[in-house]
Motif scaffolding. Structure first.
Motif, PDB file in Angstrom:
ATOM      1  N   ASP A   1      29.321  26.117  13.476  1.00  0.00           N
ATOM      2  CA  ASP A   1      28.187  26.085  12.553  1.00  0.00           C
ATOM      3  C   ASP A   1      28.513  25.118  11.429  1.00  0.00           C
ATOM      4  OD1 ASP A   1      25.943  26.584  11.056  1.00  0.00           O
ATOM      5  OD2 ASP A   1      26.466  28.640  10.552  1.00  0.00           O
ATOM      6  N   ASP A   2      27.632  24.170  11.170  1.00  0.00           N
ATOM      7  CA  ASP A   2      27.882  23.196  10.111  1.00  0.00           C
ATOM      8  C   ASP A   2      27.128  23.526   8.828  1.00  0.00           C
ATOM      9  OD1 ASP A   2      25.358  22.612  10.993  1.00  0.00           O
ATOM     10  OD2 ASP A   2      25.727  20.494  11.383  1.00  0.00           O
ATOM     11  N   TRP A   3      26.578  24.751   8.752  1.00  0.00           N
ATOM     12  CA  TRP A   3      25.841  25.144   7.560  1.00  0.00           C
ATOM     13  C   TRP A   3      26.775  25.226   6.356  1.00  0.00           C
ATOM     14  CZ3 TRP A   3      26.106  29.331   4.167  1.00  0.00           C
ATOM     15  CH2 TRP A   3      25.024  29.468   3.292  1.00  0.00           C
ATOM     16  N   GLU A   4      26.311  24.738   5.242  1.00  0.00           N
ATOM     17  CA  GLU A   4      27.043  24.835   3.981  1.00  0.00           C
ATOM     18  C   GLU A   4      26.099  25.443   2.947  1.00  0.00           C
ATOM     19  OE1 GLU A   4      30.202  24.033   3.239  1.00  0.00           O
ATOM     20  OE2 GLU A   4      30.602  23.419   5.299  1.00  0.00           O
ATOM     21  N   PRO A   5      26.610  26.308   2.065  1.00  0.00           N
ATOM     22  CA  PRO A   5      25.741  26.863   1.035  1.00  0.00           C
ATOM     23  C   PRO A   5      25.314  25.756   0.070  1.00  0.00           C
ATOM     24  CG  PRO A   5      28.020  27.525   0.665  1.00  0.00           C
ATOM     25  CD  PRO A   5      27.969  26.807   1.976  1.00  0.00           C
ATOM     26  N   PRO A   6      24.112  25.874  -0.485  1.00  0.00           N
ATOM     27  CA  PRO A   6      23.653  24.852  -1.431  1.00  0.00           C
ATOM     28  C   PRO A   6      24.519  24.860  -2.689  1.00  0.00           C
ATOM     29  CG  PRO A   6      22.086  26.661  -1.293  1.00  0.00           C
ATOM     30  CD  PRO A   6      23.129  26.915  -0.274  1.00  0.00           C
ATOM     31  N   HIS A   7      24.679  23.706  -3.263  1.00  0.00           N
ATOM     32  CA  HIS A   7      25.453  23.597  -4.508  1.00  0.00           C
ATOM     33  C   HIS A   7      24.673  24.246  -5.643  1.00  0.00           C
ATOM     34  CE1 HIS A   7      28.098  21.987  -7.524  1.00  0.00           C
ATOM     35  NE2 HIS A   7      27.050  21.518  -8.171  1.00  0.00           N
TER      36      HIS A   7
END
Length: 55
Positions: free
Chosen positions: A45-51
């Motif tokens: 999964d390449d999802w990253e939380p928003p900054h």
């Protein structure tokens, strides 16, 4: 044939391969064993939380 060995349909394998279906944990564990890869390789999964500015 991997689908037969895993006890699922070819359509299920195709859906997993094309990111249209996330396998259940038991299926993912069987896939990892069959293909000789770590379980986390099944759930890439390449999802990253928003900054967040306030963090």
């Amino acid at each position: 044939m991997p689908a037969q060995l895993l006890g699922v349909s070819r359509q299920t394998i195709n859906a997993v391969e094309t990111d249209k279906y996330d396998p259940s944990l038991p299926l993912a564990m069987r896939m990892a064993k069959l293909f000789g890869v770590p379980i986390d390789a099944i759930f890439l999964d390449d999802w990253e939380p928003p900054h967040r500015e306030d963090a």
